[in-house]
Design a protein around this motif. Structure first.
Motif, PDB file in Angstrom:
ATOM      1  N   GLU A   3      -6.787 -29.722  25.799  1.00  0.00           N
ATOM      2  CA  GLU A   3      -7.629 -30.832  25.344  1.00  0.00           C
ATOM      3  C   GLU A   3      -8.023 -31.743  26.503  1.00  0.00           C
ATOM      4  OE1 GLU A   3      -9.002 -31.130  22.433  1.00  0.00           O
ATOM      5  OE2 GLU A   3      -8.045 -29.219  21.902  1.00  0.00           O
ATOM      6  N   GLN A   4      -7.106 -31.923  27.448  1.00  0.00           N
ATOM      7  CA  GLN A   4      -7.404 -32.757  28.606  1.00  0.00           C
ATOM      8  C   GLN A   4      -8.520 -32.144  29.440  1.00  0.00           C
ATOM      9  OE1 GLN A   4      -4.185 -33.165  31.387  1.00  0.00           O
ATOM     10  NE2 GLN A   4      -4.952 -35.104  32.215  1.00  0.00           N
ATOM     11  N   ILE A   5      -8.475 -30.831  29.623  1.00  0.00           N
ATOM     12  CA  ILE A   5      -9.515 -30.133  30.392  1.00  0.00           C
ATOM     13  C   ILE A   5     -10.852 -30.216  29.665  1.00  0.00           C
ATOM     14  CG2 ILE A   5     -10.273 -27.862  31.194  1.00  0.00           C
ATOM     15  CD1 ILE A   5      -7.298 -27.228  31.741  1.00  0.00           C
ATOM     16  N   LEU A   6     -10.836 -29.938  28.362  1.00  0.00           N
ATOM     17  CA  LEU A   6     -12.084 -29.974  27.586  1.00  0.00           C
ATOM     18  C   LEU A   6     -12.695 -31.371  27.602  1.00  0.00           C
ATOM     19  CD1 LEU A   6     -11.030 -27.799  24.508  1.00  0.00           C
ATOM     20  CD2 LEU A   6     -12.730 -27.195  26.249  1.00  0.00           C
ATOM     21  N   LYS A  46      -0.201 -23.211  34.331  1.00  0.00           N
ATOM     22  CA  LYS A  46      -1.312 -23.517  35.223  1.00  0.00           C
ATOM     23  C   LYS A  46      -2.608 -23.127  34.542  1.00  0.00           C
ATOM     24  CE  LYS A  46      -0.758 -19.018  37.480  1.00  0.00           C
ATOM     25  NZ  LYS A  46      -0.538 -18.292  38.752  1.00  0.00           N
ATOM     26  N   ALA A  47      -3.698 -23.624  35.081  1.00  0.00           N
ATOM     27  CA  ALA A  47      -5.012 -23.318  34.497  1.00  0.00           C
ATOM     28  C   ALA A  47      -6.021 -23.048  35.607  1.00  0.00           C
ATOM     29  CB  ALA A  47      -5.492 -24.460  33.619  1.00  0.00           C
ATOM     30  N   ASP A  48      -6.890 -22.095  35.339  1.00  0.00           N
ATOM     31  CA  ASP A  48      -8.035 -21.822  36.205  1.00  0.00           C
ATOM     32  C   ASP A  48      -9.294 -22.105  35.398  1.00  0.00           C
ATOM     33  OD1 ASP A  48      -6.930 -20.536  38.779  1.00  0.00           O
ATOM     34  OD2 ASP A  48      -5.899 -19.440  37.188  1.00  0.00           O
ATOM     35  N   GLY A  58     -38.239 -22.003  42.745  1.00  0.00           N
ATOM     36  CA  GLY A  58     -39.516 -21.291  42.594  1.00  0.00           C
ATOM     37  C   GLY A  58     -39.517 -20.527  41.295  1.00  0.00           C
ATOM     38  N   GLU A  59     -39.772 -19.218  41.371  1.00  0.00           N
ATOM     39  CA  GLU A  59     -39.806 -18.389  40.175  1.00  0.00           C
ATOM     40  C   GLU A  59     -38.457 -17.725  39.898  1.00  0.00           C
ATOM     41  OE1 GLU A  59     -42.942 -15.598  40.674  1.00  0.00           O
ATOM     42  OE2 GLU A  59     -44.551 -17.101  40.582  1.00  0.00           O
ATOM     43  N   ASN A  60     -37.476 -17.986  40.738  1.00  0.00           N
ATOM     44  CA  ASN A  60     -36.177 -17.337  40.603  1.00  0.00           C
ATOM     45  C   ASN A  60     -35.190 -18.223  39.836  1.00  0.00           C
ATOM     46  OD1 ASN A  60     -36.894 -15.027  42.200  1.00  0.00           O
ATOM     47  ND2 ASN A  60     -36.733 -16.326  44.008  1.00  0.00           N
ATOM     48  N   ARG A  61     -34.441 -17.591  38.962  1.00  0.00           N
ATOM     49  CA  ARG A  61     -33.439 -18.297  38.164  1.00  0.00           C
ATOM     50  C   ARG A  61     -32.051 -17.781  38.535  1.00  0.00           C
ATOM     51  NH1 ARG A  61     -32.711 -18.274  31.635  1.00  0.00           N
ATOM     52  NH2 ARG A  61     -31.957 -20.420  31.385  1.00  0.00           N
ATOM     53  N   PHE A  62     -31.118 -18.700  38.689  1.00  0.00           N
ATOM     54  CA  PHE A  62     -29.783 -18.336  39.162  1.00  0.00           C
ATOM     55  C   PHE A  62     -28.715 -18.898  38.226  1.00  0.00           C
ATOM     56  CE2 PHE A  62     -32.520 -18.845  42.898  1.00  0.00           C
ATOM     57  CZ  PHE A  62     -32.410 -17.579  43.477  1.00  0.00           C
ATOM     58  N   ARG A  63     -27.535 -18.265  38.292  1.00  0.00           N
ATOM     59  CA  ARG A  63     -26.345 -18.826  37.663  1.00  0.00           C
ATOM     60  C   ARG A  63     -25.250 -18.902  38.716  1.00  0.00           C
ATOM     61  NH1 ARG A  63     -24.347 -19.963  32.776  1.00  0.00           N
ATOM     62  NH2 ARG A  63     -25.804 -18.729  31.534  1.00  0.00           N
ATOM     63  N   GLY A  64     -24.960 -20.123  39.143  1.00  0.00           N
ATOM     64  CA  GLY A  64     -23.898 -20.333  40.107  1.00  0.00           C
ATOM     65  C   GLY A  64     -22.571 -20.563  39.412  1.00  0.00           C
ATOM     66  N   VAL A  65     -21.485 -20.396  40.159  1.00  0.00           N
ATOM     67  CA  VAL A  65     -20.158 -20.596  39.598  1.00  0.00           C
ATOM     68  C   VAL A  65     -19.236 -21.144  40.676  1.00  0.00           C
ATOM     69  CG1 VAL A  65     -19.475 -18.204  40.087  1.00  0.00           C
ATOM     70  CG2 VAL A  65     -18.235 -19.513  38.352  1.00  0.00           C
ATOM     71  N   ALA A  66     -18.322 -21.986  40.284  1.00  0.00           N
ATOM     72  CA  ALA A  66     -17.271 -22.491  41.168  1.00  0.00           C
ATOM     73  C   ALA A  66     -16.004 -22.620  40.337  1.00  0.00           C
ATOM     74  CB  ALA A  66     -17.657 -23.836  41.784  1.00  0.00           C
ATOM     75  N   SER A  67     -14.854 -22.419  40.972  1.00  0.00           N
ATOM     76  CA  SER A  67     -13.588 -22.410  40.241  1.00  0.00           C
ATOM     77  C   SER A  67     -12.669 -23.531  40.704  1.00  0.00           C
ATOM     78  CB  SER A  67     -12.883 -21.060  40.409  1.00  0.00           C
ATOM     79  OG  SER A  67     -13.670 -20.024  39.858  1.00  0.00           O
ATOM     80  N   VAL A  68     -11.877 -24.013  39.768  1.00  0.00           N
ATOM     81  CA  VAL A  68     -10.921 -25.096  40.031  1.00  0.00           C
ATOM     82  C   VAL A  68      -9.558 -24.686  39.486  1.00  0.00           C
ATOM     83  CG1 VAL A  68     -10.304 -27.499  39.540  1.00  0.00           C
ATOM     84  CG2 VAL A  68     -12.709 -26.864  39.873  1.00  0.00           C
ATOM     85  N   LYS A  69      -8.515 -24.869  40.284  1.00  0.00           N
ATOM     86  CA  LYS A  69      -7.143 -24.654  39.822  1.00  0.00           C
ATOM     87  C   LYS A  69      -6.582 -25.992  39.358  1.00  0.00           C
ATOM     88  CE  LYS A  69      -6.049 -20.587  42.591  1.00  0.00           C
ATOM     89  NZ  LYS A  69      -6.025 -19.724  41.397  1.00  0.00           N
ATOM     90  N   VAL A  70      -6.084 -26.012  38.146  1.00  0.00           N
ATOM     91  CA  VAL A  70      -5.609 -27.259  37.545  1.00  0.00           C
ATOM     92  C   VAL A  70      -4.091 -27.230  37.417  1.00  0.00           C
ATOM     93  CG1 VAL A  70      -5.659 -28.693  35.469  1.00  0.00           C
ATOM     94  CG2 VAL A  70      -7.764 -27.577  36.271  1.00  0.00           C
ATOM     95  N   LYS A  81     -13.131 -35.625  38.726  1.00  0.00           N
ATOM     96  CA  LYS A  81     -13.620 -35.543  40.111  1.00  0.00           C
ATOM     97  C   LYS A  81     -13.705 -34.080  40.555  1.00  0.00           C
ATOM     98  CE  LYS A  81     -14.430 -37.151  44.371  1.00  0.00           C
ATOM     99  NZ  LYS A  81     -14.386 -35.926  45.177  1.00  0.00           N
ATOM    100  N   CYS A  82     -12.671 -33.289  40.249  1.00  0.00           N
ATOM    101  CA  CYS A  82     -12.667 -31.866  40.625  1.00  0.00           C
ATOM    102  C   CYS A  82     -13.802 -31.109  39.946  1.00  0.00           C
ATOM    103  CB  CYS A  82     -11.329 -31.232  40.259  1.00  0.00           C
ATOM    104  SG  CYS A  82      -9.945 -31.737  41.280  1.00  0.00           S
ATOM    105  N   PHE A  83     -13.993 -31.359  38.646  1.00  0.00           N
ATOM    106  CA  PHE A  83     -15.028 -30.638  37.906  1.00  0.00           C
ATOM    107  C   PHE A  83     -16.432 -31.051  38.364  1.00  0.00           C
ATOM    108  CE2 PHE A  83     -11.958 -30.265  34.056  1.00  0.00           C
ATOM    109  CZ  PHE A  83     -11.243 -29.292  34.734  1.00  0.00           C
ATOM    110  N   SER A  84     -16.608 -32.317  38.655  1.00  0.00           N
ATOM    111  CA  SER A  84     -17.899 -32.785  39.147  1.00  0.00           C
ATOM    112  C   SER A  84     -18.229 -32.155  40.493  1.00  0.00           C
ATOM    113  CB  SER A  84     -17.876 -34.310  39.265  1.00  0.00           C
ATOM    114  OG  SER A  84     -19.108 -34.784  39.777  1.00  0.00           O
ATOM    115  N   ASP A  85     -17.237 -32.083  41.375  1.00  0.00           N
ATOM    116  CA  ASP A  85     -17.441 -31.455  42.684  1.00  0.00           C
ATOM    117  C   ASP A  85     -17.749 -29.968  42.539  1.00  0.00           C
ATOM    118  OD1 ASP A  85     -16.960 -33.876  43.869  1.00  0.00           O
ATOM    119  OD2 ASP A  85     -14.901 -33.396  44.506  1.00  0.00           O
ATOM    120  N   ALA A  86     -17.047 -29.310  41.612  1.00  0.00           N
ATOM    121  CA  ALA A  86     -17.270 -27.878  41.399  1.00  0.00           C
ATOM    122  C   ALA A  86     -18.665 -27.613  40.852  1.00  0.00           C
ATOM    123  CB  ALA A  86     -16.209 -27.325  40.453  1.00  0.00           C
TER     124      ALA A  86
END
Length: 424
Positions: A3-6, A46-48, A58-70, A81-86
């Motif tokens: 719940e804290q993560i969500l 632990k949580a990932d 331009g005309e290209n669409r992307f899906r980026g990803v970044a991971s955080v260890k909690v 702060k961690c999620f915003s940076d990610a």
């Protein structure tokens, strides 16, 4: 924790995410010779968190990803702060756009085995007892050993409806056998079992002691040249990892592999045994929450299916299967005794055996091998194997005897012709 993560994700305005929460319990034993030097236990959570971001250039669409260890002790402000940076960092990862895997809610799934109903202390103690059951010789003995019994509870949930949970128990460890009869030598071995395989561990210790005694007597390297090579034990598993890797969507899509469904993975000039390989799993769900089941990958040398996770499966227009952690390979029709009835070099211990799935090269430095010249068997050490699976696979011969090694089930040995060996 969930719940804290969500709550922190919602506060940051992050809509696409995957959370994997893992509870790890363990019982760990450390031995010096037969004496218990230390024991400890673990109970941590632990949580990932993977954070996704869709953006366009331009005309290209992307899906980026970044991971955080909690960690459990992080505050709400630290998580935000961690999620915003990610989320910001994900904007620099230019993966071609794909839809996230959409799953559903499942109840708790227990990975059933004879370990499931035992305490971790019982498991660790039982396998430690099996380890030392063969330690009865003064010249060759267990120098040190470690046994770890683990129980993992994994919960995966995502913004796309994935909500799965499972619990798995297994045991792993390592030991060092030392021989002081002749040369003073040591042999390192590791092990991992998903069931109550204490007899298999006893056999591994027994065979390692025999190999270490032979290593103490080995003094010379084989003569340089081409040999009929036999690989056994864990090296068989490593050899077959070539096919598993080449049939992955993550290697096929970027064209690192030319495999395609229906192709002959061994080439067109196979003279002996054909590969039959089934992908296996010890967990009910992949790390993306995809339900896992056994998958026949190669039948009589023909590729039946491409496997892999969600992203590259979408790129190829196929169904995602998840990532598999094991495989089962069909046995041959030749016994080990028949396999060894003609001259061979059987390498039973490399310093570092490697199978390169990109180039097809395999080999390593020989720590111990047995050389049979047609009359006598001699232990040898030194030199190195330098083979290529593109040629070797034409003449594979699989033993009809099977082995269970970590997450591999298959032939106890594989023989192949005309493999180059650097020696004296």
């Amino acid at each position: 924790m969930t719940e804290q993560i969500l709550s922190a994700l919602k506060k940051c305005g992050i809509e696409d995410y995957q959370i994997t929460i893992t509870k790890v319990e363990s019982a760990e034993l450390f031995f010096i010779k037969k004496e218990l030097d230390m024991q400890r236990s673990k109970n941590v959570r632990k949580a990932d968190v993977s954070i996704f971001r869709v953006f366009e250039e331009g005309e290209n669409r992307f899906r980026g990803v970044a991971s955080v260890k909690v960690q459990e002790n992080q505050t709400q402000q630290e998580l935000e702060k961690c999620f915003s940076d990610a989320f910001y960092a994900a904007g620099f990862v230019k993966n071609k756009y794909y839809d996230l895997y959409a799953g559903k809610k499942w109840g708790m799934t227990e990975v059933e085995s004879l370990l499931s109903d035992k305490t971790l202390s019982e498991i660790a103690g039982g396998f430690a007892q099996a380890l030392f059951a063969e330690d009865v010789n003064e010249e060759v003995f267990l120098n040190s050993a470690e046994v770890f019994a683990y129980r993992y509870t994994t919960h995966i949930l995502s913004s796309q409806g994935v909500d799965v949970e499972y619990r798995k128990t297994y045991v792993k460890g390592e030991f060092v056998v030392q021989c002081i009869d002749g040369q003073d030598v040591e042999t390192y071995q590791d092990f991992m079992y998903n069931d109550w395989n204490v007899d298999a561990l006893r056999e591994k210790v027994r065979s390692t002691m025999e190999l270490t005694k032979a290593r103490a007597k080995a003094k010379t390297a084989p003569t340089a040249g081409e040999y009929r090579l036999i690989l056994s034990g864990g090296y068989v598993d490593e050899l077959f990892s070539y096919y598993v890797s080449r049939a992955s969507s993550s290697t096929i899509y970027p064209k690192y592999s030319s495999f395609s469904v229906g192709c002959d993975v061994q080439g067109e000039e196979v003279l002996k045994d054909r590969v039959n390989l089934t992908l296996t799993t010890t967990v009910p769900f992949s790390n993306e929450g995809i339900p896992m089941k056994e998958l026949e990958m190669v039948k009589n040398g023909k590729l039946q299916v491409i496997h892999g996770g969600n992203r590259f499966a979408q790129y190829l227009g196929i169904e995602p299967t998840g990532f598999f952690d094991g495989c089962r390979v069909g046995a041959g029709e030749v016994s080990l005794a028949e396999m060894k009835s003609q001259p061979y070099l059987e390498v039973v211990n490399f310093s570092d055996f490697q199978m390169d799935s990109f180039t097809g090269h395999f080999g390593g430095e020989i720590r111990l091998a047995f050389l049979y010249d047609g009359e006598k068997v001699v232990p040898v050490t030194g030199g190195s194997v330098n083979g290529n699976i593109f040629e070797a696979q034409k003449n594979f011969v699989f033993s009809k005897e099977l082995q269970v090694e970590k997450n591999f089930e298959g032939p106890k040995a594989v023989a192949m012709d005309k493999v180059s060996v650097a020696g004296i």
